[in-house]
Design a protein around this motif. Structure first.
Motif, PDB file in Angstrom:
ATOM      1  N   VAL A   1       0.882  -1.448  -0.049  1.00 17.33           N
ATOM      2  CA  VAL A   1      -0.092  -0.034   0.118  1.00 17.33           C
ATOM      3  C   VAL A   1       0.684   1.211   0.344  1.00 17.33           C
ATOM      4  O   VAL A   1       0.688   1.746  -0.560  1.00 17.33           O
ATOM      5  CB  VAL A   1      -1.388   0.284   1.339  1.00 17.33           C
ATOM      6  CG1 VAL A   1      -1.431   1.479   1.704  1.00 17.33           C
ATOM      7  CG2 VAL A   1      -2.120  -1.258   0.646  1.00 17.33           C
ATOM      8  N   TRP A   2       1.972   1.128   1.001  1.00 11.81           N
ATOM      9  CA  TRP A   2       2.828   2.268   1.098  1.00 11.81           C
ATOM     10  C   TRP A   2       3.471   2.294  -0.252  1.00 11.81           C
ATOM     11  O   TRP A   2       3.598   3.790  -0.892  1.00 11.81           O
ATOM     12  CB  TRP A   2       3.960   1.984   1.941  1.00 11.81           C
ATOM     13  CG  TRP A   2       3.353   2.188   3.381  1.00 11.81           C
ATOM     14  CD1 TRP A   2       1.769   2.589   3.723  1.00 11.81           C
ATOM     15  CD2 TRP A   2       3.938   1.503   4.413  1.00 11.81           C
ATOM     16  NE1 TRP A   2       1.829   2.330   5.419  1.00 11.81           N
ATOM     17  CE2 TRP A   2       2.779   1.911   5.637  1.00 11.81           C
ATOM     18  CE3 TRP A   2       4.747   1.000   4.513  1.00 11.81           C
ATOM     19  CZ2 TRP A   2       3.710   0.995   7.288  1.00 11.81           C
ATOM     20  CZ3 TRP A   2       5.446   0.248   6.270  1.00 11.81           C
ATOM     21  CH2 TRP A   2       4.439   1.025   6.832  1.00 11.81           C
ATOM     22  N   THR A   3       3.729   1.729  -1.075  1.00 16.21           N
ATOM     23  CA  THR A   3       4.775   1.425  -2.627  1.00 16.21           C
ATOM     24  C   THR A   3       3.892   2.032  -3.279  1.00 16.21           C
ATOM     25  O   THR A   3       4.136   3.263  -4.540  1.00 16.21           O
ATOM     26  CB  THR A   3       5.171  -0.060  -2.699  1.00 16.21           C
ATOM     27  OG1 THR A   3       5.912  -0.098  -2.092  1.00 16.21           O
ATOM     28  CG2 THR A   3       5.920   0.242  -4.581  1.00 16.21           C
ATOM     29  N   GLU A   4       2.419   2.087  -3.411  1.00 14.16           N
ATOM     30  CA  GLU A   4       0.896   2.151  -4.003  1.00 14.16           C
ATOM     31  C   GLU A   4       0.889   3.628  -4.207  1.00 14.16           C
ATOM     32  O   GLU A   4       1.480   4.870  -4.977  1.00 14.16           O
ATOM     33  CB  GLU A   4       0.095   1.749  -4.408  1.00 14.16           C
ATOM     34  CG  GLU A   4       0.113   0.385  -4.882  1.00 14.16           C
ATOM     35  CD  GLU A   4       0.462   0.306  -6.247  1.00 14.16           C
ATOM     36  OE1 GLU A   4      -0.013   1.320  -7.164  1.00 14.16           O
ATOM     37  OE2 GLU A   4       1.603  -0.262  -7.633  1.00 14.16           O
ATOM     38  N   ARG A   5       1.403   4.406  -2.483  1.00 13.49           N
ATOM     39  CA  ARG A   5       1.036   6.008  -2.465  1.00 13.49           C
ATOM     40  C   ARG A   5       2.394   6.620  -3.434  1.00 13.49           C
ATOM     41  O   ARG A   5       2.040   7.627  -3.283  1.00 13.49           O
ATOM     42  CB  ARG A   5       1.117   5.637  -0.971  1.00 13.49           C
ATOM     43  CG  ARG A   5      -0.362   5.236  -0.617  1.00 13.49           C
ATOM     44  CD  ARG A   5      -0.545   5.526   0.980  1.00 13.49           C
ATOM     45  NE  ARG A   5      -0.163   6.906   1.640  1.00 13.49           N
ATOM     46  CZ  ARG A   5      -0.943   7.869   1.405  1.00 13.49           C
ATOM     47  NH1 ARG A   5      -2.085   7.930   1.155  1.00 13.49           N
ATOM     48  NH2 ARG A   5      -0.975   9.315   1.968  1.00 13.49           N
ATOM     49  N   LEU A   6       3.457   5.614  -3.036  1.00 19.38           N
ATOM     50  CA  LEU A   6       4.196   6.252  -3.227  1.00 19.38           C
ATOM     51  C   LEU A   6       3.823   6.528  -4.874  1.00 19.38           C
ATOM     52  O   LEU A   6       4.841   8.085  -5.536  1.00 19.38           O
ATOM     53  CB  LEU A   6       5.854   5.653  -3.290  1.00 19.38           C
ATOM     54  CG  LEU A   6       6.743   6.103  -1.911  1.00 19.38           C
ATOM     55  CD1 LEU A   6       7.254   4.766  -2.149  1.00 19.38           C
ATOM     56  CD2 LEU A   6       7.102   6.993  -1.588  1.00 19.38           C
ATOM     57  N   ARG A   7       3.773   5.232  -5.894  1.00 14.87           N
ATOM     58  CA  ARG A   7       3.691   6.314  -7.590  1.00 14.87           C
ATOM     59  C   ARG A   7       2.785   6.356  -7.548  1.00 14.87           C
ATOM     60  O   ARG A   7       2.326   7.965  -8.329  1.00 14.87           O
ATOM     61  CB  ARG A   7       3.241   4.619  -7.988  1.00 14.87           C
ATOM     62  CG  ARG A   7       4.488   3.341  -7.468  1.00 14.87           C
ATOM     63  CD  ARG A   7       4.154   2.705  -8.383  1.00 14.87           C
ATOM     64  NE  ARG A   7       5.303   1.115  -8.536  1.00 14.87           N
ATOM     65  CZ  ARG A   7       5.442   0.005  -8.079  1.00 14.87           C
ATOM     66  NH1 ARG A   7       4.488  -0.303  -8.019  1.00 14.87           N
ATOM     67  NH2 ARG A   7       6.428  -0.605  -7.804  1.00 14.87           N
ATOM     68  N   GLU A   8       1.502   7.208  -6.676  1.00 14.69           N
ATOM     69  CA  GLU A   8       0.125   7.736  -7.048  1.00 14.69           C
ATOM     70  C   GLU A   8       0.060   9.079  -6.514  1.00 14.69           C
ATOM     71  O   GLU A   8      -0.279  10.025  -7.507  1.00 14.69           O
ATOM     72  CB  GLU A   8      -1.089   6.756  -6.174  1.00 14.69           C
ATOM     73  CG  GLU A   8      -1.365   5.915  -6.623  1.00 14.69           C
ATOM     74  CD  GLU A   8      -2.802   5.242  -6.597  1.00 14.69           C
ATOM     75  OE1 GLU A   8      -4.104   5.169  -5.884  1.00 14.69           O
ATOM     76  OE2 GLU A   8      -3.012   3.577  -6.573  1.00 14.69           O
TER      77      GLU A   8
ATOM     78  N   PRO B   1       3.176  11.762  -6.173  1.00 11.79           N
ATOM     79  CA  PRO B   1       4.810  11.817  -5.834  1.00 11.79           C
ATOM     80  C   PRO B   1       4.900  13.378  -6.073  1.00 11.79           C
ATOM     81  O   PRO B   1       5.527  14.238  -5.507  1.00 11.79           O
ATOM     82  CB  PRO B   1       5.425  11.284  -7.409  1.00 11.79           C
ATOM     83  CG  PRO B   1       4.017  11.414  -8.329  1.00 11.79           C
ATOM     84  CD  PRO B   1       2.859  10.664  -7.267  1.00 11.79           C
ATOM     85  N   LEU B   2       3.477  13.673  -6.875  1.00 11.25           N
ATOM     86  CA  LEU B   2       3.905  15.296  -6.729  1.00 11.25           C
ATOM     87  C   LEU B   2       2.941  15.993  -5.273  1.00 11.25           C
ATOM     88  O   LEU B   2       2.847  17.339  -5.825  1.00 11.25           O
ATOM     89  CB  LEU B   2       3.569  15.867  -7.462  1.00 11.25           C
ATOM     90  CG  LEU B   2       4.394  15.077  -8.578  1.00 11.25           C
ATOM     91  CD1 LEU B   2       3.745  16.323 -10.655  1.00 11.25           C
ATOM     92  CD2 LEU B   2       6.241  15.549  -8.687  1.00 11.25           C
ATOM     93  N   GLU B   3       2.709  15.506  -5.023  1.00 13.42           N
ATOM     94  CA  GLU B   3       1.441  16.097  -3.654  1.00 13.42           C
ATOM     95  C   GLU B   3       1.940  16.285  -2.424  1.00 13.42           C
ATOM     96  O   GLU B   3       1.911  16.719  -0.943  1.00 13.42           O
ATOM     97  CB  GLU B   3      -0.115  14.973  -4.046  1.00 13.42           C
ATOM     98  CG  GLU B   3      -1.074  15.199  -5.007  1.00 13.42           C
ATOM     99  CD  GLU B   3      -2.323  14.597  -5.129  1.00 13.42           C
ATOM    100  OE1 GLU B   3      -2.716  14.267  -3.336  1.00 13.42           O
ATOM    101  OE2 GLU B   3      -2.581  14.073  -6.257  1.00 13.42           O
ATOM    102  N   MET B   4       3.558  15.896  -2.385  1.00 12.77           N
ATOM    103  CA  MET B   4       3.890  16.185  -1.104  1.00 12.77           C
ATOM    104  C   MET B   4       3.658  15.518  -0.343  1.00 12.77           C
ATOM    105  O   MET B   4       3.674  15.755   0.828  1.00 12.77           O
ATOM    106  CB  MET B   4       4.350  17.934  -0.651  1.00 12.77           C
ATOM    107  CG  MET B   4       4.781  17.998  -1.974  1.00 12.77           C
ATOM    108  SD  MET B   4       6.672  17.840  -2.245  1.00 12.77           S
ATOM    109  CE  MET B   4       6.588  18.650  -3.393  1.00 12.77           C
TER     110      MET B   4
END
Length: 69
Positions: free
Chosen positions: A7-14, A16-19
């Protein structure tokens, strides 16, 4: 634990520009690093003691959140 890291990995992918990465690091105490296994793979290590891309070492005090009065 494995599911949470996915889940954390997917958050990184989804996001990336939302800080949102630093607040995730503060909340989970896990720091994402590129895994040596291949492109796009991420490993998570404990943030305290991890080295940032700029070469500084994270300390417990870096994880404190500011409180407004």
């Amino acid at each position: 634990e494995e599911f949470l890291e996915q889940v954390w990995t997917e958050r990184l992918r989804e996001f990336p520009l939302e800080m949102k990465i630093w607040t995730d690091v503060q909340r989970t105490r896990k720091y994402p690093v590129a895994a040596s296994g291949g492109q796009g793979e991420v490993a998570f290590r404990n943030v305290v003691g991890a080295t940032s891309p700029s070469g500084s070492v994270f300390q417990e005090s870096h994880l404190l959140m500011a409180v407004s009065k």
